[in-house]
Design an enzyme around this catalytic site. Structure first.
Site, PDB file in Angstrom:
ATOM      1  N   ALA A 200      -0.766-129.946-112.859  1.00 49.25           N
ATOM      2  CA  ALA A 200       0.102-131.018-113.367  1.00 49.25           C
ATOM      3  C   ALA A 200       1.359-131.087-112.513  1.00 49.25           C
ATOM      4  O   ALA A 200       1.432-130.506-111.427  1.00 49.25           O
ATOM      5  CB  ALA A 200       0.437-130.769-114.836  1.00 49.25           C
ATOM      6  N   SER A 201       2.367-131.795-113.006  1.00 56.57           N
ATOM      7  CA  SER A 201       3.547-132.068-112.183  1.00 56.57           C
ATOM      8  C   SER A 201       4.428-130.854-111.970  1.00 56.57           C
ATOM      9  O   SER A 201       5.072-130.717-110.928  1.00 56.57           O
ATOM     10  CB  SER A 201       4.378-133.170-112.853  1.00 56.57           C
ATOM     11  OG  SER A 201       4.764-132.761-114.160  1.00 56.57           O
TER      12      SER A 201
ATOM     13  N   ALA B   4       3.402-127.367-112.837  1.00 53.65           N
ATOM     14  CA  ALA B   4       2.700-126.108-112.591  1.00 53.65           C
ATOM     15  C   ALA B   4       1.200-126.345-112.500  1.00 53.65           C
ATOM     16  O   ALA B   4       0.709-127.452-112.738  1.00 53.65           O
ATOM     17  CB  ALA B   4       3.019-125.121-113.716  1.00 53.65           C
ATOM     18  N   GLN B   5       0.485-125.284-112.145  1.00 52.27           N
ATOM     19  CA  GLN B   5      -0.971-125.322-112.169  1.00 52.27           C
ATOM     20  C   GLN B   5      -1.483-124.034-112.818  1.00 52.27           C
ATOM     21  O   GLN B   5      -0.773-123.032-112.883  1.00 52.27           O
ATOM     22  CB  GLN B   5      -1.554-125.484-110.771  1.00 52.27           C
ATOM     23  CG  GLN B   5      -1.263-124.353-109.811  1.00 52.27           C
ATOM     24  CD  GLN B   5      -1.731-124.694-108.403  1.00 52.27           C
ATOM     25  OE1 GLN B   5      -1.590-125.834-107.940  1.00 52.27           O
ATOM     26  NE2 GLN B   5      -2.299-123.714-107.713  1.00 52.27           N
TER      27      GLN B   5
ATOM     28  N   LYS C  12      -0.487-119.250-115.286  1.00 47.20           N
ATOM     29  CA  LYS C  12       0.215-120.487-114.967  1.00 47.20           C
ATOM     30  C   LYS C  12       1.277-120.197-113.917  1.00 47.20           C
ATOM     31  O   LYS C  12       2.093-119.270-114.070  1.00 47.20           O
ATOM     32  CB  LYS C  12       0.861-121.059-116.233  1.00 47.20           C
ATOM     33  CG  LYS C  12       1.637-122.353-116.023  1.00 47.20           C
ATOM     34  CD  LYS C  12       2.175-122.861-117.363  1.00 47.20           C
ATOM     35  CE  LYS C  12       2.960-124.151-117.209  1.00 47.20           C
ATOM     36  NZ  LYS C  12       3.444-124.651-118.520  1.00 47.20           N
TER      37      LYS C  12
ATOM     38  N   ASP D  76       5.277-131.855-125.996  1.00 50.74           N
ATOM     39  CA  ASP D  76       4.568-132.409-124.839  1.00 50.74           C
ATOM     40  C   ASP D  76       3.071-132.453-125.126  1.00 50.74           C
ATOM     41  O   ASP D  76       2.256-131.994-124.338  1.00 50.74           O
ATOM     42  CB  ASP D  76       4.860-131.548-123.601  1.00 50.74           C
ATOM     43  CG  ASP D  76       4.542-132.279-122.298  1.00 50.74           C
ATOM     44  OD1 ASP D  76       4.469-133.530-122.321  1.00 50.74           O
ATOM     45  OD2 ASP D  76       4.369-131.611-121.265  1.00 50.74           O
TER      46      ASP D  76
END
Length: 520
Positions: free
Chosen positions: A131-132, A134-135, A153, A288
């Site tokens: 995602a924007s 983290a991965q 993460k 979120d």
């Protein structure tokens, strides 16, 4: 504010306009000035957008602009009823299917963050979601007590710098709007942005996310239907978070959910009720909840939530406001809804409660007895815009995260169940909490709040006395007044302090009388 911030903002507006971002906004929901501005922005759209109406490159444009723009796109992706089905489908790729960063950087990141504990992490997979901010990687932690599968993460390298650059441009736009666009001032764009800025900065420290998971785990330990991972604290740092691996079906994969025999209507109700329970009962909620962060457990039918970087917190007074608003709409008590808007300061005191009640009724009545599929959120938003302007309504920045989260959750729930009746689903949670608040436990909580305030006031009395004596001594030294005047001043001081004591005693008496009143 630097010129670079205004330049970045202008560049962002240009890129979004070229890719047709403004074409997906419902102009019927916006005031005339905003509609005119969107019309001007659309003059520079690419020809293919103007010809076909498709915004197939908007996903890539937002990703190119930076993480804060991606967050905005994630919210829009949950609202096909506002931006259109095609645009929402394109934007859904922003939720967890963005390009990962260079995998060669991962070992060094883990070693620097975790030190010797980095060697515990084995069988690290390629990114399973990106995602924007983290991965996430799937991995295994080996220990003397046995191995376990975990999710690791990792923050994107340089994401903090990109975020600061993005947010500086947003501040430039907010301050420009407040200075030159008078109607925007009541919306308090700078204060709203400060709230979102603070929450996003917290997201950049994964230790705080771990703490949020820990707190929510304690809050929901007696609940059913909603589960979250647990933290491996030995393998967590500022830019690394390790939790248990949660296996589930992505909440947006409706075909897989149906194939697993899960009831999507039940999942929608569980999701909405869980969010309301966390917000109203606990005052601490996942802020979120886009589809990339939600899964369905095929074995239990539970909702699984991940990614707790953005959390919302509201106090007891704000929780009561939310519950009363929802319950007012559920029971069609529009007077209650109107009064609570005045109480919390959304509507100025110089407005008419009766007129505002009528305006609220005009919104609420068309929603009753209709499913989510029958409701045009674009039209509802348009009516809300008109009412906020008519009654000079003020934004409450501290409630912005709550409002944003409700939009996300309601969007995901309606995608699972287009026939969702929001009021029927919400009533058990809202009604139970309000009945509890109006009963003996609620009265005891009210009494505890008032006694706490009383105690704080009593604790400040010695300081006030000391300050008063110091002021008296300084006055005596400077003025060198006769003894008689000093005596009068001391008598006056003692009289003021005595009066303060009487006021505190009276307050305590009122509180005790309040506690002895029978519950409703």
């Amino acid at each position: 504010m630097s010129l670079g911030a205004y330049f970045r903002l202008a560049r962002a507006v240009w890129v979004l306009a070229r890719e047709g971002a403004f074409s997906v906004l419902p102009t019927e929901s916006l005031p005339p000035m905003a509609t005119a501005a969107i019309g001007m922005a659309r003059l520079v759209e690419r020809r293919s957008v103007r010809r076909t109406g498709r915004v197939d490159r908007l996903n890539a444009a937002l990703n190119k602009l930076g993480p804060t723009y991606v967050k905005f796109g994630q919210t829009l992706a949950t609202r096909p009823d506002i931006v259109g089905v095609d645009a929402a489908a394109d934007l859904s790729g922003l939720q967890d299917r963005m390009p990962p960063f260079d995998p060669a950087l991962v070992p060094a990141i883990l070693q620097e963050a975790l030190g010797t504990k980095a060697t515990d992490i084995a069988e690290l997979s390629p990114p399973v979601a990106a995602a924007s901010i983290a991965q996430v990687h799937k991995a295994r932690i080996d220990s003397p007590s046995g191995g376990r599968v975990v999710a690791v993460k990792l923050l994107r390298p340089g994401v903090a710098q990109r975020f600061r650059a993005d947010i500086e441009g947003f501040y430039a736009g907010a301050r420009f709007a407040e200075r030159f666009i008078r109607p925007a001032r009541r919306l308090k764009p700078t204060e709203v942005l400060q709230t979102l800025d603070h929450s996003a900065r917290l997201e950049l420290d994964l230790r705080l996310e771990a703490a949020s998971i820990s707190e929510m785990s304690e809050n929901i330990k007696g609940d059913t239907g909603f589960v979250i991972p647990t933290v491996s604290w030995d393998h967590t740092a500022q830019n690394v978070l390790t939790t248990t691996w949660m296996e589930g079906i992505p909440i947006r994969d409706h075909a897989a959910i149906d194939a697993a025999g899960l009831d999507r209507r039940k999942l929608a109700a569980q999701l909405l009720q869980a969010f309301l329970r966390h917000a109203i009962r606990d005052g601490f909620f996942h802020a979120d909840m886009h589809p990339g962060n939600l899964f369905a457990d095929p074995a239990t039918g539970n909702i699984i939530a991940v990614d707790f970087g953005i959390m919302g917190r509201i106090n007891r007074y704000e929780r009561r406001f939310l519950a009363d608003i929802l319950y007012g709409f559920i029971t069609r008590n529009y007077r209650l809804v109107a009064e609570r808007h005045f109480d919390i300061g959304y509507v100025p005191k110089n407005q008419s409660v009766d007129d505002f009640t009528l305006a609220i009724r005009s919104i609420g009545e068309p929603l009753h007895g209709r499913t989510a599929a029958d409701i045009s959120m674009a039209k509802v938003l348009g009516q809300l815009f008109a009412i906020t302007e008519l009654f000079s309504m003020q934004t409450r920045p501290e409630l912005v995260l709550l409002q944003k989260s409700m939009v996300l959750v309601e969007g995901v729930a309606r995608s699972l169940d287009p026939n969702l009746d929001i009021w029927t689903v919400a009533e058990p949670v809202v009604g139970e909490w309000l009945r509890r608040e109006q009963g003996p436990i609620g009265k005891l909580n009210d009494l505890a709040d008032h006694l706490r305030a009383f105690g704080d006031a009593a604790n400040r009395l010695p300081v006030l006395i000391a300050e008063a004596e110091l002021a008296l001594a300084e006055h005596r030294a400077e003025r060198n007044r006769p003894r008689e005047r000093d005596g009068l001043l001391r008598a006056a001081l003692l009289g003021v302090l005595g009066l303060g004591g009487l006021v505190l005693l009276a307050l305590l008496y009122v509180l005790l009388r309040f506690a002895m009143q029978p519950s409703l």
